[in-house]
Write a protein that holds these residues in place. Structure first.
Motif, short mmCIF file in Angstrom:
data_model
loop_
_atom_site.label_atom_id
_atom_site.label_comp_id
_atom_site.label_asym_id
_atom_site.label_seq_id
_atom_site.Cartn_x
_atom_site.Cartn_y
_atom_site.Cartn_z
N GLY A 186 9.00 -0.10 -0.33
CA GLY A 186 8.14 -1.29 0.41
C GLY A 186 8.90 -2.68 0.15
N GLY A 187 8.98 -3.42 1.19
CA GLY A 187 9.72 -4.74 0.87
C GLY A 187 8.75 -6.04 1.44
N GLY A 188 7.51 -5.47 0.80
CA GLY A 188 6.50 -6.71 0.95
C GLY A 188 6.55 -7.67 -0.16
N ASP A 202 -2.70 -20.78 1.87
CA ASP A 202 -2.86 -21.95 1.35
C ASP A 202 -3.12 -21.68 -0.32
N ASN A 203 -2.77 -20.27 -0.69
CA ASN A 203 -3.19 -20.08 -1.93
C ASN A 203 -2.18 -19.45 -2.81
N TYR A 204 -0.93 -19.31 -2.35
CA TYR A 204 0.14 -19.29 -3.07
C TYR A 204 0.53 -20.31 -3.91
N CYS A 226 14.69 1.93 6.07
CA CYS A 226 14.23 3.08 6.39
C CYS A 226 12.87 3.53 5.77
N ALA A 227 12.37 4.67 6.36
CA ALA A 227 10.93 5.10 5.93
C ALA A 227 11.00 6.13 4.92
N VAL A 228 10.29 5.89 3.79
CA VAL A 228 10.00 6.78 2.75
C VAL A 228 9.04 7.84 3.17
N ILE A 255 6.52 1.67 -6.60
CA ILE A 255 5.92 2.28 -5.11
C ILE A 255 5.11 0.90 -4.84
N ALA A 256 5.62 0.21 -3.65
CA ALA A 256 5.08 -0.97 -3.42
C ALA A 256 4.78 -0.97 -1.79
N ASN A 257 4.24 -0.05 -1.53
CA ASN A 257 4.11 0.16 -0.04
C ASN A 257 2.90 -0.21 0.85
N GLY A 258 2.05 -1.05 0.10
CA GLY A 258 0.87 -1.83 0.50
C GLY A 258 -0.17 -0.93 1.11
N ALA A 259 -0.73 -1.61 2.22
CA ALA A 259 -1.97 -0.57 2.72
C ALA A 259 -2.05 -0.97 4.04
N ALA A 319 3.59 1.63 -9.79
CA ALA A 319 2.90 1.12 -8.69
C ALA A 319 2.63 -0.35 -8.49
N ALA A 320 2.87 -1.06 -7.56
CA ALA A 320 2.64 -2.35 -7.45
C ALA A 320 2.31 -3.06 -6.25
N GLY A 321 1.15 -3.92 -6.21
CA GLY A 321 0.55 -4.54 -5.01
C GLY A 321 -0.38 -3.64 -4.44
N ASP A 322 -0.77 -4.15 -3.07
CA ASP A 322 -2.03 -3.51 -2.63
C ASP A 322 -2.15 -1.87 -2.58
N LEU A 345 -8.22 -7.28 -6.94
CA LEU A 345 -7.86 -8.46 -5.92
C LEU A 345 -6.52 -8.44 -5.45
N ARG A 346 -6.68 -7.98 -3.99
CA ARG A 346 -5.34 -7.86 -3.38
C ARG A 346 -4.86 -8.91 -2.65
N GLN A 347 -4.01 -9.62 -3.07
CA GLN A 347 -3.56 -10.93 -2.67
C GLN A 347 -1.93 -10.93 -2.98
N LEU A 348 -1.56 -12.12 -2.35
CA LEU A 348 0.06 -12.34 -2.57
C LEU A 348 0.30 -12.45 -3.99
N VAL A 349 -0.52 -13.42 -4.62
CA VAL A 349 -0.16 -13.66 -6.03
C VAL A 349 -0.26 -12.46 -7.15
N THR A 350 -1.23 -11.47 -6.56
CA THR A 350 -1.47 -10.25 -7.50
C THR A 350 -0.28 -9.52 -7.44
C1 LIG Z 1 -3.90 -11.57 8.32
C2 LIG Z 1 -3.59 -11.68 6.52
C3 LIG Z 1 -3.86 -12.91 6.06
C4 LIG Z 1 -3.58 -12.71 4.66
N1 LIG Z 1 -3.70 -14.11 4.11
C5 LIG Z 1 -3.19 -13.95 2.63
C6 LIG Z 1 -3.54 -15.27 2.06
O1 LIG Z 1 -3.81 -16.35 2.67
N2 LIG Z 1 -3.14 -15.27 0.62
C7 LIG Z 1 -3.02 -14.14 0.12
O2 LIG Z 1 -2.92 -14.02 -1.24
N3 LIG Z 1 -2.95 -13.04 0.56
C8 LIG Z 1 -3.20 -12.90 2.00
N4 LIG Z 1 -3.24 -11.63 2.72
C9 LIG Z 1 -3.24 -10.40 1.68
C10 LIG Z 1 -1.60 -10.26 1.35
O3 LIG Z 1 -0.93 -10.18 2.62
C11 LIG Z 1 -1.33 -8.75 0.82
O4 LIG Z 1 -2.27 -8.85 -0.46
C12 LIG Z 1 -0.04 -8.60 0.27
O5 LIG Z 1 0.71 -8.63 1.47
C13 LIG Z 1 0.16 -7.36 -0.40
O6 LIG Z 1 1.58 -7.30 -0.59
P1 LIG Z 1 2.21 -5.76 -0.85
O7 LIG Z 1 3.56 -6.05 -0.90
O8 LIG Z 1 1.61 -5.16 -1.91
O9 LIG Z 1 1.91 -4.98 0.60
P2 LIG Z 1 2.30 -5.40 1.90
O10 LIG Z 1 2.40 -6.66 2.31
O11 LIG Z 1 1.62 -4.26 2.72
O12 LIG Z 1 3.81 -4.60 1.99
C14 LIG Z 1 4.14 -3.28 1.99
C15 LIG Z 1 5.57 -3.08 2.49
O13 LIG Z 1 5.83 -1.58 2.63
C16 LIG Z 1 6.41 -1.07 3.79
N5 LIG Z 1 6.20 0.03 3.75
C17 LIG Z 1 4.77 0.98 3.84
N6 LIG Z 1 4.99 2.31 3.65
C18 LIG Z 1 6.49 2.32 3.85
C19 LIG Z 1 7.31 3.75 3.65
N7 LIG Z 1 6.57 4.49 3.90
N8 LIG Z 1 8.49 3.41 3.72
C20 LIG Z 1 9.15 2.08 3.51
N9 LIG Z 1 8.51 1.11 3.63
C21 LIG Z 1 7.12 1.40 3.39
C22 LIG Z 1 5.68 -2.00 4.77
O14 LIG Z 1 6.27 -1.91 5.99
C23 LIG Z 1 5.43 -3.40 4.05
O15 LIG Z 1 6.59 -4.32 4.44
C24 LIG Z 1 -3.27 -11.43 4.03
C25 LIG Z 1 -3.44 -10.28 4.61
C26 LIG Z 1 -3.57 -10.30 6.10
C27 LIG Z 1 -3.46 -9.02 6.68
#
Ligand SMILES: Cc1cc2nc3c(=O)[nH]c(=O)nc-3n(C[C@H](O)[C@H](O)[C@H](O)COP(=O)(O)OP(=O)(O)OC[C@H]3O[C@@H](n4cnc5c(N)ncnc54)[C@H](O)[C@@H]3O)c2cc1C
Length: 303
Positions: free
Chosen positions: A8-10, A46-48, A77-79, A105-109, A269-272, A278-283
């Protein structure tokens, strides 16, 4: 064999890549679509810390550039799975297998989809889970947002500046959204908040031609004359590919401790994607840093 494969490249994954490279680990980030994750669709963050008013895509682009500058490899590529044999981890991807000493693992939600008649059939044909991505298609038309949390209210405020009218429907008359957001939406003249109503049916063949809703208390039905329906009803993690490898909670989030350690040694495991308050950018960024430094410690201790 990579020192660490990041899934995951979030914001979590890219921050982990920065920290991993600075710790000297050979690092690859596997990203299924584009780097940045959920935030690339947000016009303003606004909160980063120290980056007020930054656009989501800008934050993501800057972080990707930082990770690449430090030498992280990014593979688009997709994992599809993760297996472990005698301590060696293998990440299965659409571009082949990658062997690793550690995995982050940082694949978000993902966005939760509307569960009513017509919602799946008309998904991306008027039914959307992302107002920022698709809102412009509804300029001058009526649309509806479903949900009662911060995202629902943010989406409705955003859409109110594009659409001729915005309905917000919620199954309860109390909202999870912050009072500030509720007040902001209530101050918009072209917004109608309807509670307690639930989705019944999305109408239309090729596109949305109306949205039938039902009153929870009275059973009364009403059809809103909308051409867009936005679901803002929460997130679901996509961790099915890891079930059986690492422990998940009952909602499907990865169980990880304060150091981002999962039930499997060397897998973090990192992130959402993980269980957290708290699921946010800073966390997400904080998790990425912790996970990468723990991955470095794991490798060093194993030597
Ligand atoms: C509309 C919106 C507004 C938001 N505004 C704010 C805000 O103002 N401030 C704030 O702090 N937070 C905000 N958030 C929340 C914040 O975006 C998330 O908490 C943060 O993006 C989580 O980051 P992450 O890297 O954990 O996951 P994600 O951002 O979900 O990134 C995960 C990445 O993993 C990739 N991925 C997933 N599965 C696979 C796989 N099998 N193989 C390869 N890659 C994969 C995805 O494509 C994605 O790029 C907002 C969210 C949304 C939807």
């Amino acid at each position: 064999m990579y020192d660490t494969v990041i899934i995951g490249g979030g914001i979590a994954g890219l921050t982990a890549a920065v920290y991993a490279r600075r710790a000297g680990l050979s690092t690859v980030v596997c990203e299924a679509t584009v780097c940045g994750g959920q935030i690339i669709n947000s016009p303003e963050v606004d909160n980063y810390p120290a980056r007020p008013h930054v656009a989501g895509w800008q934050l993501a682009a800057d972080l990707q550039a930082q990770a690449e500058e430090f030498g992280a490899e990014i593979k688009f590529c997709a994992v599809t799975g993760l297996s472990v044999k005698s301590g060696k981890k293998t990440v299965h991807t659409s571009a082949g297998d990658l062997d690793a000493k550690t995995v982050i693992i940082a694949n978000g939600a993902e966005h939760r989809r509307l569960d009513c008649d017509g919602a799946d059939r008309l998904y991306q044909r008027g039914v959307s889970a992302c107002a920022t991505c698709d809102g412009a298609f509804f300029r001058g038309r009526e649309c509806c947002v479903v949900g009662g949390g911060n995202t629902a209210f943010e989406d409705a405020v955003y859409l109110s500046s594009l659409a001729s009218k915005v309905y917000l429907i919620n199954r309860r008359s109390v909202f999870r959204a912050e009072p500030k957001l509720v007040s902001a939406l209530k101050s918009k003249e072209n917004v109608e908040i309807l509670t307690p109503w639930v989705p019944e049916r999305v109408l239309g063949e090729q596109g949305v031609e109306g949205f039938e809703i039902k009153n929870v208390d009275t059973g009364e039905k009403r059809t809103l004359p909308v051409s867009g329906v936005f679901a803002a009803i929460g997130m679901i993690p996509a961790n099915g590919i890891f079930s059986g490898t690492v422990e998940l909670d009952e909602s499907g989030y990865i169980k990880a401790d304060e150091s981002c350690r999962t039930s499997l040694p060397g897998v973090f495991a990192a992130g959402d994607t993980r269980v957290k308050a708290l699921r946010q950018l800073v966390t997400a960024a904080a998790d990425g840093a912790v996970a990468a430094s723990q991955a470095a410690a794991y490798i060093n201790l194993a030597l």
